[in-house]
Enzyme design. Structure first.
Site, PDB file in Angstrom:
ATOM      1  N   SER A 243       6.239  10.573  -6.188  1.00  0.00           N
ATOM      2  CA  SER A 243       5.061   9.493  -7.550  1.00  0.00           C
ATOM      3  C   SER A 243       5.466  10.125  -8.963  1.00  0.00           C
ATOM      4  O   SER A 243       6.135  11.262  -8.695  1.00  0.00           O
ATOM      5  CB  SER A 243       4.317   9.298  -6.926  1.00  0.00           C
ATOM      6  N   CYS A 244       5.073   9.911 -10.045  1.00  0.00           N
ATOM      7  CA  CYS A 244       5.482  10.839 -11.655  1.00  0.00           C
ATOM      8  C   CYS A 244       4.161  10.380 -12.091  1.00  0.00           C
ATOM      9  O   CYS A 244       3.553   9.406 -11.481  1.00  0.00           O
ATOM     10  CB  CYS A 244       6.922  10.932 -12.067  1.00  0.00           C
ATOM     11  N   GLY A 245       4.920  10.045 -13.103  1.00  0.00           N
ATOM     12  CA  GLY A 245       3.624   9.438 -14.439  1.00  0.00           C
ATOM     13  C   GLY A 245       3.848   7.956 -14.280  1.00  0.00           C
ATOM     14  O   GLY A 245       3.265   7.225 -14.417  1.00  0.00           O
TER      15      GLY A 245
END
Length: 291
Positions: A243-245
């Site tokens: 996951s990330c932004g």
């Protein structure tokens, strides 16, 4: 090839080779540059001014699900096919994805094609910066191409949804690994997108994507990558969700895992743009749990 990466030397030696189409289709460089909105950079304009000969431009924002409220989520299969056909890409072509981006956006487009079932797709290790630093050819000449009948084959196992994350929070069968910078992961700074809470998905690990690259913009050697990943508390024997932004740098982590031969890694496409905006979903702040 088993690695998801190809070197600048590999690509340079094959560009314009009349024998390259004899068995596996054409080798097509794909410029996947994407920049943060506040960067004051225009990726398509930069592509038009200088790109690897024969490259086509893949616009991440244009090739996203238009009906979604989230940034650059995966498009529908038919939307993807329509765009790729216009680029002149066929199913048998060997795609070499590159970028000149601080967020290493080539990894996102590499995953785009992988989740849509393309077999031969790789990332140019070091990207356009390394290519340019080595004095290799660039051009502003448009790349001519004929439309194709490209057909995608969606691979749902390569992505996860919010419901999938909620299930894994209960089962703990998969590990969530977040690619954002440490301060964003720990919730000590505000998110760059308005309306998002600060923090991270409970039980997640944190491997900031930028820490995985050497000075020449290439991925770190495999043993260094493995050391960083394991130091973050990731169990290499268990499946991973990255996951990330907004789903771009999560793909950098998947690329790094793939370079180590680990394939049981899926992308949370909505990432923190989705999770952080829903007040009904649990979050944590502070460092990751102790190993």
């Amino acid at each position: 090839m088993t690695s998801p990466l190809v070197s600048t030397e590999w690509l340079a030696s094959r560009l314009g080779d009349p024998g390259q189409t004899s068995t596996s289709g054409s080798i097509i460089p794909v410029d996947a540059s994407w920049h943060m909105p506040d960067s004051q950079r225009n990726a398509e304009k930069e592509y038009n001014e200088a790109h690897i000969p024969g490259a086509v431009f893949f616009d991440i924002d244009e090739n996203s699900h238009k009906a979604s409220s989230l940034p650059h989520t995966l498009p529908r299969v038919d939307q993807f096919e329509k765009s790729v056909r216009k680029l002149g890409i066929s199913n048998d072509d060997i795609l070499v994805i590159y970028d000149d981006s601080d967020v290493r956006s080539a990894a996102r487009v590499w995953w785009h094609f992988r989740v849509m079932g393309h077999r031969e797709v790789y990332v140019l290790d070091g990207g356009l910066r390394k290519w340019h630093a080595e004095g290799r050819p660039l051009t502003s000449a448009p790349t001519s191409s004929e439309p194709t009948m490209y057909q995608a084959r969606f691979m749902p196992a390569l992505m996860r949804t919010t419901d999938d994350i909620l299930m894994t929070l209960k089962s703990r069968k998969e590990q969530v690994v977040d690619a954002r910078a440490c301060a964003r992961f720990e919730g000590t700074v505000a998110e760059p997108r308005k309306g998002l809470r600060s923090g991270h998905i409970p039980h997640a690990r944190n491997i900031p994507f930028a820490a995985l690259f050497a000075d020449d913009n290439t991925l770190l050697p495999t043993e260094e990558l493995r050391t960083k990943i394991e130091a973050a508390g990731v169990d290499m024997s268990k499946p991973v969700i990255t996951s990330c932004g907004s789903g771009i740098t999560a793909c950098v982590l998947k690329l790094a895992f793939a370079s180590l031969g680990k394939q049981d890694v899926a992308i949370y496409d909505g990432s923190w743009s989705e999770w952080g905006s829903d007040i009904g979903l649990p979050i944590e702040t502070g460092p990751a749990e102790s190993i």
